[in-house]
Design a protein around this motif. Structure first.
Motif, PDB file in Angstrom:
ATOM      1  N   ALA A  65       1.218  -1.486  -0.492  1.00 59.90           N
ATOM      2  CA  ALA A  65      -0.020  -0.154   0.081  1.00 59.90           C
ATOM      3  C   ALA A  65       0.749   1.286  -0.066  1.00 59.90           C
ATOM      4  O   ALA A  65       2.072   1.042   0.269  1.00 59.90           O
ATOM      5  N   PRO A  66       0.316   2.352  -0.464  1.00 62.00           N
ATOM      6  CA  PRO A  66       1.434   3.843  -0.676  1.00 62.00           C
ATOM      7  C   PRO A  66       1.670   4.316   1.001  1.00 62.00           C
ATOM      8  O   PRO A  66       0.940   3.714   1.499  1.00 62.00           O
ATOM      9  N   ILE A  67       2.536   4.711   1.355  1.00 59.17           N
ATOM     10  CA  ILE A  67       3.287   5.119   2.183  1.00 59.17           C
ATOM     11  C   ILE A  67       2.013   5.900   2.689  1.00 59.17           C
ATOM     12  O   ILE A  67       1.934   6.203   3.976  1.00 59.17           O
ATOM     13  N   SER A  68       1.575   6.661   2.436  1.00 60.23           N
ATOM     14  CA  SER A  68       0.871   7.766   2.687  1.00 60.23           C
ATOM     15  C   SER A  68      -0.886   7.687   3.199  1.00 60.23           C
ATOM     16  O   SER A  68      -0.836   7.720   4.196  1.00 60.23           O
ATOM     17  N   ILE A  69      -1.366   6.071   2.767  1.00 58.23           N
ATOM     18  CA  ILE A  69      -2.662   5.318   2.817  1.00 58.23           C
ATOM     19  C   ILE A  69      -2.026   4.786   4.544  1.00 58.23           C
ATOM     20  O   ILE A  69      -2.508   4.718   5.307  1.00 58.23           O
ATOM     21  N   LEU A  70      -0.767   4.104   4.575  1.00 63.25           N
ATOM     22  CA  LEU A  70      -0.691   3.581   5.886  1.00 63.25           C
ATOM     23  C   LEU A  70      -0.437   4.771   6.732  1.00 63.25           C
ATOM     24  O   LEU A  70      -0.535   3.829   8.148  1.00 63.25           O
ATOM     25  N   CYS A  71       0.295   5.708   6.929  1.00 64.54           N
ATOM     26  CA  CYS A  71       0.485   6.382   7.510  1.00 64.54           C
ATOM     27  C   CYS A  71      -0.784   6.852   7.736  1.00 64.54           C
ATOM     28  O   CYS A  71      -0.329   7.681   9.193  1.00 64.54           O
ATOM     29  N   GLY A  72      -1.780   7.061   7.172  1.00 65.44           N
ATOM     30  CA  GLY A  72      -3.046   7.948   7.544  1.00 65.44           C
ATOM     31  C   GLY A  72      -3.446   7.285   8.752  1.00 65.44           C
ATOM     32  O   GLY A  72      -4.633   7.650   9.551  1.00 65.44           O
TER      33      GLY A  72
END
Length: 92
Positions: A56-63
């Motif tokens: 998954a994109p890092i932005s999704i995981l960090c969200g």
């Protein structure tokens, strides 16, 4: 633990920068801040990524972790584009 140590070290180096400008350049300081931020964000994201079958994109995981998107954007800029400015990196 390593990313925390990297961030602690850059804060120490930042103090040196303002007390004795010859000990470290502003570019080196920007690189150190960027490296610490990238390693920290990636470390958080990797913990979730390992639980997934598909990346998954890092932005999704960090969200999902509640990490502000502006921090993820700074990480992205430092990793893939130009280094952010020193004031921006200090804010992060």
């Amino acid at each position: 633990v390593e990313s925390t140590a990297a961030l602690a070290q850059v804060l120490w180096r930042d103090q040196q920068y303002y007390h004795n400008r010859r000990s470290i350049s502003s570019t080196e300081l920007r690189l150190a801040y960027s490296s610490g931020i990238v390693r920290c964000i990636n470390g958080f994201a990797d913990a979730l990524q390992q639980q997934r079958f598909v990346a998954a994109p890092i932005s999704i995981l960090c969200g999902q972790l509640g990490i502000p998107s502006w921090l993820v954007d700074i990480r992205h800029e430092a990793s893939h584009n130009e280094l952010p400015t020193l004031p921006v990196l200090k804010l992060a």
